[in-house]
Motif scaffolding. Structure first.
Motif, PDB file in Angstrom:
ATOM      1  N   ALA A 169      51.199  92.851 -71.725  1.00 21.85           N
ATOM      2  CA  ALA A 169      52.515  92.216 -71.617  1.00 21.85           C
ATOM      3  C   ALA A 169      52.811  91.810 -70.181  1.00 21.85           C
ATOM      4  N   GLU A 170      52.333  92.625 -69.226  1.00 26.32           N
ATOM      5  CA  GLU A 170      52.542  92.278 -67.817  1.00 26.32           C
ATOM      6  C   GLU A 170      51.933  90.913 -67.493  1.00 26.32           C
ATOM      7  N   ALA A 171      50.767  90.630 -68.069  1.00 27.88           N
ATOM      8  CA  ALA A 171      50.102  89.351 -67.803  1.00 27.88           C
ATOM      9  C   ALA A 171      50.918  88.180 -68.323  1.00 27.88           C
ATOM     10  N   GLU A 172      51.695  88.409 -69.353  1.00 29.10           N
ATOM     11  CA  GLU A 172      52.580  87.368 -69.876  1.00 29.10           C
ATOM     12  C   GLU A 172      53.836  87.219 -69.030  1.00 29.10           C
ATOM     13  N   ILE A 173      54.413  88.347 -68.591  1.00 29.84           N
ATOM     14  CA  ILE A 173      55.733  88.333 -67.963  1.00 29.84           C
ATOM     15  C   ILE A 173      55.682  88.039 -66.469  1.00 29.84           C
ATOM     16  N   GLU A 174      54.782  88.696 -65.753  1.00 33.88           N
ATOM     17  CA  GLU A 174      54.885  88.743 -64.300  1.00 33.88           C
ATOM     18  C   GLU A 174      54.549  87.439 -63.571  1.00 33.88           C
ATOM     19  N   PRO A 175      53.812  86.482 -64.157  1.00 35.36           N
ATOM     20  CA  PRO A 175      53.637  85.216 -63.445  1.00 35.36           C
ATOM     21  C   PRO A 175      54.946  84.463 -63.216  1.00 35.36           C
ATOM     22  N   ASP A 176      55.936  84.642 -64.094  1.00 37.14           N
ATOM     23  CA  ASP A 176      57.251  84.019 -63.904  1.00 37.14           C
ATOM     24  C   ASP A 176      58.305  84.933 -64.521  1.00 37.14           C
ATOM     25  N   VAL A 177      58.636  85.989 -63.787  1.00 32.79           N
ATOM     26  CA  VAL A 177      59.550  87.002 -64.303  1.00 32.79           C
ATOM     27  C   VAL A 177      60.904  86.398 -64.663  1.00 32.79           C
ATOM     28  N   ARG A 178      61.409  85.548 -63.811  1.00 30.23           N
ATOM     29  CA  ARG A 178      62.742  84.986 -64.035  1.00 30.23           C
ATOM     30  C   ARG A 178      62.799  84.196 -65.335  1.00 30.23           C
ATOM     31  N   ALA A 179      61.811  83.352 -65.579  1.00 28.09           N
ATOM     32  CA  ALA A 179      61.807  82.544 -66.798  1.00 28.09           C
ATOM     33  C   ALA A 179      61.666  83.428 -68.035  1.00 28.09           C
ATOM     34  N   TRP A 180      60.820  84.468 -67.959  1.00 27.91           N
ATOM     35  CA  TRP A 180      60.639  85.348 -69.109  1.00 27.91           C
ATOM     36  C   TRP A 180      61.930  86.104 -69.416  1.00 27.91           C
TER      37      TRP A 180
END
Length: 331
Positions: A169-180
């Motif tokens: 899940a980190e790989a999905e979220i952390e590239p653009d935390v604000r957008a997620w």
């Protein structure tokens, strides 16, 4: 240790760091009187209680909102085992003691609702009443959680199972935390989310991401500055600490074996948004309240409201909280 207030802190509220077993907990407190401990959920911060702090203080209570371990300015342990439910209960006990109190009312939202309920279950001598927002109390049952999650969703994957593998899940979220975060908040909000009871938001398409089901738009209760503040905290800490709470669900099931099926007997309150999609798949837990919450004082579904109930409908939630607290005794 006193901390400098942020621009987002309610007037007259104070930031503190207090020692707990294995680390420190950051909290924000306002008011004097009987202690009310506020515990946030995923993916939130003490800040989700920004409207409740001044309201409870004005009503004669000492309101304290924490950053749960793994979040914000609280300690972020590396070991997944550090996020077992017992560790969260010990954090809450340590906060109560650090504030010089013997007892507290505990109120939680989302994961914080579960933490609050289990704190009251394990230490009824300290947590004398419990308020639950968004997520109803569900006693430990006979099926291991991971086995139950595997049976949900058919060809798609239930979001809790999606969160189990460290790093995924980190790989999905952390590239653009604000957008997620913006998408997650909007998808579960009453004014921007899908139709009531649409459980599809909790399932990940095969080979896809949870965010594939997110809606566009910005909830009316979330400003750019507020989103920036929350995103900045998660960009600094990462999401692993927050997600590790999901990764301890089987561990919690093992740790709570002694309390299998146990009711919560303290005076309790339940509040949720009528458009909260989680209420649909947790309907059995709500129906079981006469057995599982014999001390239930009142239960409310807030019209037109989604999952983020204390932020979406702060005035109504503040009224429900203070009315309930008054039934426990005059501050």
């Amino acid at each position: 240790m006193q901390q400098e207030a942020t621009p987002f802190t309610p007037a007259d509220a104070r930031h503190r760091l207090v020692d707990v077993p294995g680390g420190r907990i950051h909290l924000v407190e306002q008011g004097t009187g009987p202690l009310v401990l506020l515990v946030h959920g995923f993916p939130e911060l003490w800040y989700s209680w920004r409207y409740q702090l001044p309201a409870l203080a004005a009503a004669g209570y000492r309101a304290v909102a924490i950053d749960v371990r793994g979040y914000g300015r609280s300690s972020v342990p590396d070991d997944v085992d550090a996020y077992r439910i017992g560790a969260h209960v010990e954090d809450n006990l340590a906060v109560v003691r650090a504030l010089g109190a013997q007892r507290a009312v505990i109120v939680g939202h989302d994961w914080g609702s579960t933490i609050a309920a289990d704190s009251a279950l394990l230490r009824p001598d300290v947590f004398t009443a419990v308020g639950m927002l968004g997520v109803p109390y569900a006693p430990r049952g006979g099926m291991r959680p991971s086995d139950a999650f595997a049976m949900i969703g058919g060809d798609e994957e239930f979001y809790v199972r999606h969160f189990q593998e460290p790093g995924r899940a980190e790989a999905e979220i952390e590239p653009d935390v604000r957008a997620w975060l913006a998408g997650f908040y909007a998808t579960l909000a009453g004014d921007t989310g899908p139709a009531s009871g649409d459980g599809a938001v909790f399932f990940v398409p095969e080979g896809g991401r949870l965010s594939d089901r997110f809606v566009a738009g910005r909830p009316s209760w979330l400003t750019d500055d507020e989103l920036d503040f929350c995103a900045g905290e998660f960009e600094r800490t990462g999401l692993t600490g927050a997600l590790n709470r999901y990764r301890c669900m089987d561990r919690d099931w093992e740790d709570l074996a002694e309390w299998d099926g146990a009711p919560l007997t303290q005076p309790s309150l339940f509040v949720a948004g009528e458009l909260d999609a989680s209420i649909a798949w947790l309907a059995d837990a709500v129906e079981a309240f006469p057995t599982t919450l014999p001390g239930l004082v009142s239960s409310h579904l807030v019209e037109g409201c989604g999952h983020w109930v204390q932020q979406e409908r702060p005035d109504e939630v503040n009224r429900l909280l203070t009315d309930w607290l008054r039934t426990l005794g005059t501050p």
